[in-house]
Design a protein around this motif. Structure first.
Motif, PDB file in Angstrom:
ATOM      1  N   GLY A 157      43.331  34.028  43.218  1.00 12.51           N
ATOM      2  CA  GLY A 157      44.486  33.913  42.332  1.00 12.51           C
ATOM      3  C   GLY A 157      45.200  35.203  42.005  1.00 12.51           C
ATOM      4  O   GLY A 157      46.201  35.203  41.291  1.00 12.51           O
ATOM      5  N   LYS A 158      44.738  36.343  42.516  1.00 11.65           N
ATOM      6  CA  LYS A 158      45.368  37.648  42.240  1.00 11.65           C
ATOM      7  C   LYS A 158      45.852  38.264  43.553  1.00 11.65           C
ATOM      8  O   LYS A 158      45.225  38.106  44.598  1.00 11.65           O
ATOM      9  CB  LYS A 158      44.379  38.608  41.573  1.00 11.65           C
ATOM     10  N   TRP A 159      46.972  38.994  43.463  1.00 12.05           N
ATOM     11  CA  TRP A 159      47.569  39.633  44.628  1.00 12.05           C
ATOM     12  C   TRP A 159      47.180  41.110  44.716  1.00 12.05           C
ATOM     13  O   TRP A 159      47.063  41.789  43.703  1.00 12.05           O
ATOM     14  CB  TRP A 159      49.096  39.549  44.564  1.00 12.05           C
ATOM     15  N   GLY A 160      47.029  41.571  45.953  1.00 14.62           N
ATOM     16  CA  GLY A 160      46.843  42.981  46.268  1.00 14.62           C
ATOM     17  C   GLY A 160      47.560  43.248  47.584  1.00 14.62           C
ATOM     18  O   GLY A 160      48.201  42.367  48.137  1.00 14.62           O
ATOM     19  N   TRP A 161      47.452  44.470  48.123  1.00 15.58           N
ATOM     20  CA  TRP A 161      48.116  44.810  49.374  1.00 15.58           C
ATOM     21  C   TRP A 161      47.130  45.460  50.330  1.00 15.58           C
ATOM     22  O   TRP A 161      46.228  46.178  49.899  1.00 15.58           O
ATOM     23  CB  TRP A 161      49.276  45.782  49.108  1.00 15.58           C
ATOM     24  N   VAL A 162      47.334  45.195  51.627  1.00 14.69           N
ATOM     25  CA  VAL A 162      46.558  45.852  52.670  1.00 14.69           C
ATOM     26  C   VAL A 162      47.504  46.657  53.549  1.00 14.69           C
ATOM     27  O   VAL A 162      48.689  46.337  53.658  1.00 14.69           O
ATOM     28  CB  VAL A 162      45.750  44.853  53.542  1.00 14.69           C
ATOM     29  N   ASP A 163      46.983  47.706  54.187  1.00 10.33           N
ATOM     30  CA  ASP A 163      47.792  48.488  55.117  1.00 10.33           C
ATOM     31  C   ASP A 163      47.648  47.918  56.527  1.00 10.33           C
ATOM     32  O   ASP A 163      46.962  46.909  56.736  1.00 10.33           O
ATOM     33  CB  ASP A 163      47.426  49.974  55.056  1.00 10.33           C
ATOM     34  N   THR A 170      45.477  48.352  47.374  1.00 10.25           N
ATOM     35  CA  THR A 170      45.449  48.192  45.920  1.00 10.25           C
ATOM     36  C   THR A 170      44.335  47.209  45.578  1.00 10.25           C
ATOM     37  O   THR A 170      43.853  46.480  46.437  1.00 10.25           O
ATOM     38  CB  THR A 170      46.767  47.611  45.360  1.00 10.25           C
ATOM     39  N   THR A 171      43.977  47.182  44.326  1.00  6.64           N
ATOM     40  CA  THR A 171      43.022  46.164  43.886  1.00  6.64           C
ATOM     41  C   THR A 171      43.763  44.842  43.709  1.00  6.64           C
ATOM     42  O   THR A 171      44.993  44.818  43.618  1.00  6.64           O
ATOM     43  CB  THR A 171      42.355  46.577  42.549  1.00  6.64           C
ATOM     44  N   PHE A 172      43.037  43.763  43.633  1.00  5.76           N
ATOM     45  CA  PHE A 172      43.623  42.447  43.403  1.00  5.76           C
ATOM     46  C   PHE A 172      43.833  42.286  41.900  1.00  5.76           C
ATOM     47  O   PHE A 172      42.946  41.841  41.184  1.00  5.76           O
ATOM     48  CB  PHE A 172      42.703  41.347  43.950  1.00  5.76           C
ATOM     49  N   ARG A 173      45.018  42.651  41.436  1.00 10.86           N
ATOM     50  CA  ARG A 173      45.256  42.649  39.991  1.00 10.86           C
ATOM     51  C   ARG A 173      46.582  42.018  39.577  1.00 10.86           C
ATOM     52  O   ARG A 173      46.829  41.831  38.400  1.00 10.86           O
ATOM     53  CB  ARG A 173      45.170  44.063  39.449  1.00 10.86           C
ATOM     54  N   PHE A 174      47.433  41.680  40.542  1.00  7.82           N
ATOM     55  CA  PHE A 174      48.755  41.158  40.208  1.00  7.82           C
ATOM     56  C   PHE A 174      48.733  39.631  40.161  1.00  7.82           C
ATOM     57  O   PHE A 174      48.194  38.972  41.041  1.00  7.82           O
ATOM     58  CB  PHE A 174      49.792  41.654  41.224  1.00  7.82           C
ATOM     59  N   ASP A 175      49.352  39.077  39.118  1.00  7.24           N
ATOM     60  CA  ASP A 175      49.375  37.619  38.942  1.00  7.24           C
ATOM     61  C   ASP A 175      50.355  36.928  39.870  1.00  7.24           C
ATOM     62  O   ASP A 175      50.166  35.765  40.214  1.00  7.24           O
ATOM     63  CB  ASP A 175      49.745  37.256  37.499  1.00  7.24           C
ATOM     64  N   ALA A 176      51.425  37.616  40.254  1.00  9.00           N
ATOM     65  CA  ALA A 176      52.465  36.974  41.059  1.00  9.00           C
ATOM     66  C   ALA A 176      53.019  37.950  42.085  1.00  9.00           C
ATOM     67  O   ALA A 176      52.979  39.165  41.904  1.00  9.00           O
ATOM     68  CB  ALA A 176      53.584  36.476  40.156  1.00  9.00           C
ATOM     69  N   PHE A 177      53.532  37.379  43.150  1.00 11.64           N
ATOM     70  CA  PHE A 177      54.234  38.131  44.172  1.00 11.64           C
ATOM     71  C   PHE A 177      55.492  37.331  44.497  1.00 11.64           C
ATOM     72  O   PHE A 177      55.410  36.177  44.869  1.00 11.64           O
ATOM     73  CB  PHE A 177      53.362  38.317  45.422  1.00 11.64           C
ATOM     74  N   PHE A 178      56.674  37.926  44.315  1.00 13.02           N
ATOM     75  CA  PHE A 178      57.916  37.188  44.452  1.00 13.02           C
ATOM     76  C   PHE A 178      58.693  37.554  45.704  1.00 13.02           C
ATOM     77  O   PHE A 178      59.850  37.229  45.826  1.00 13.02           O
ATOM     78  CB  PHE A 178      58.794  37.382  43.214  1.00 13.02           C
ATOM     79  N   GLY A 179      58.118  38.242  46.649  1.00 12.59           N
ATOM     80  CA  GLY A 179      58.810  38.595  47.875  1.00 12.59           C
ATOM     81  C   GLY A 179      59.396  39.985  47.815  1.00 12.59           C
ATOM     82  O   GLY A 179      59.250  40.711  46.828  1.00 12.59           O
ATOM     83  N   TYR A 180      60.092  40.347  48.886  1.00  9.64           N
ATOM     84  CA  TYR A 180      60.652  41.692  49.032  1.00  9.64           C
ATOM     85  C   TYR A 180      62.142  41.665  48.883  1.00  9.64           C
ATOM     86  O   TYR A 180      62.800  40.693  49.209  1.00  9.64           O
ATOM     87  CB  TYR A 180      60.318  42.249  50.417  1.00  9.64           C
ATOM     88  N   LYS A 181      62.684  42.755  48.429  1.00  9.42           N
ATOM     89  CA  LYS A 181      64.146  42.933  48.368  1.00  9.42           C
ATOM     90  C   LYS A 181      64.531  44.111  49.213  1.00  9.42           C
ATOM     91  O   LYS A 181      63.852  45.051  49.330  1.00  9.42           O
ATOM     92  CB  LYS A 181      64.607  43.181  46.936  1.00  9.42           C
TER      93      LYS A 181
END
Length: 181
Positions: A157-163, A170-181
């Motif tokens: 249920g948490k978002w993070g990023w991989v290279d 990053t750690t998995f700490r974000f509640d939402a991911f809304f896409g890129y701009k």
């Protein structure tokens, strides 16, 4: 005057792009050039075509598995996945054993389809050499494509990023991911 360039021997011809087109011949999809030369043999053809991407790649299916081929019909992402969700910048978001779920919105007792989402299963990212940059593991709830060198991944249920090496950035700490701009 008009003259016939490609004989009427195919059951379907997609639009020519860069001198090549996907055609359906004897229940298989193959690639031909403007002189009607087959770039892949019908026995090596595809059972179905999926999404075509702006760079000319196409998702293709043989039996019940999907992969990605280039405009010449050469396989660039192996045909071994249940779904190819997206392909961009040389990376494919892939899924095995996921379940498609439709979400609807009720309007005056009529159900209107809002979207179809793929949930569960194993998610991963694959490059054009077939390397699993983010291996298909069930620990991820969802994976999105790379942008700026990083791909968002969702876990519990948490978002993070991989290279692009698949390492967690990053750690998995974000509640939402809304896409890129």
């Amino acid at each position: 005057t008009m003259e016939e360039v490609i004989p009427c021997q195919h059951s379907f011809i997609k639009t020519f792009k860069h001198g090549k087109a996907f055609v359906k011949k004897d229940s298989k999809w193959i690639v031909i050039d403007t002189k009607n030369n087959a770039l892949i043999k019908p026995e090596n053809g595809f059972d179905a075509l999926g999404k075509e991407f702006k760079t000319g790649e196409m998702t293709v299916r043989i039996k019940d598995k999907w992969g990605v081929c280039d405009a010449n019909g050469r396989i660039i992402v192996p045909i071994k996945y249940d779904q190819i969700v997206n392909y961009e910048d040389g990376y494919a978001v892939v899924n095995n054993n996921g379940i498609r779920r439709a979400t609807t919105k009720n309007r005056n007792l009529n159900s209107v389809l809002r979207s179809v989402q793929l949930k569960g299963g194993s998610w991963g990212l694959v490059d054009t050499l077939g390397h699993e940059i983010v291996p298909l593991v069930e620990e991820y709830d969802e994976v999105q494509n790379f942008y700026g060198g990083y791909a968002p991944v969702k876990k519990r249920g948490k978002w993070g990023w991989v290279d692009k090496k698949g390492d967690l950035a990053t750690t998995f700490r974000f509640d939402a991911f809304f896409g890129y701009k």
